[in-house]
Write a protein that holds these residues in place. Sequence first.
Motif, PDB file in Angstrom:
ATOM      1  N   LEU A   1      16.630   4.561   0.206  1.00  0.00           N
ATOM      2  CA  LEU A   1      16.664   5.801  -0.559  1.00  0.00           C
ATOM      3  C   LEU A   1      17.479   5.517  -1.811  1.00  0.00           C
ATOM      4  O   LEU A   1      18.658   5.202  -1.724  1.00  0.00           O
TER       5      LEU A   1
ATOM      6  N   THR B   1      12.052   6.700  -2.697  1.00  0.00           N
ATOM      7  CA  THR B   1      12.114   5.778  -1.566  1.00  0.00           C
ATOM      8  C   THR B   1      11.389   4.479  -1.904  1.00  0.00           C
ATOM      9  O   THR B   1      10.410   4.472  -2.651  1.00  0.00           O
TER      10      THR B   1
ATOM     11  N   TYR C   1       9.839   1.012   0.139  1.00  0.00           N
ATOM     12  CA  TYR C   1       9.501   0.441   1.435  1.00  0.00           C
ATOM     13  C   TYR C   1       8.938  -0.961   1.246  1.00  0.00           C
ATOM     14  O   TYR C   1       8.236  -1.245   0.269  1.00  0.00           O
TER      15      TYR C   1
END
Length: 119
Positions: free
Chosen positions: A50, A56, A58
């Motif tokens: 975060l 965000t 990933y």
Amino acid sequence: VQLQASGGGLVQAGGSLRLSCAASGSIFGFIGPGWYRQAPGKQRELVAQLTSGGSTNYADSVKGRFTISRDYAKNTVYLQMNSLKPEDTAVYYCNARVVTTTGAFFDSWGQGTQVTVSS
């Protein structure tokens, strides 16, 4: 003050786990919390983060399966892991820049929690 990760365990492929990361003492908050993992013989890699801007990030290998979130009131960061695969087996670590109640900043790593996914 240290970060403490929990929630790991043994799960079958296709199963789910939720990891938690909380501070051991009283803090003001986290900046840029993230989850990393390290499999045997491999380098530690970023799984999810975060950002301080609220977005965000990933790893490609977990997109669509893992979700990072935080509870501001509890100063806890979570990693919801769904559709787990054997290649997700690793020790998972949380990391964040911790802001203390006195306004100090420091980078902290949790102690790691083992996730094992059986085929």
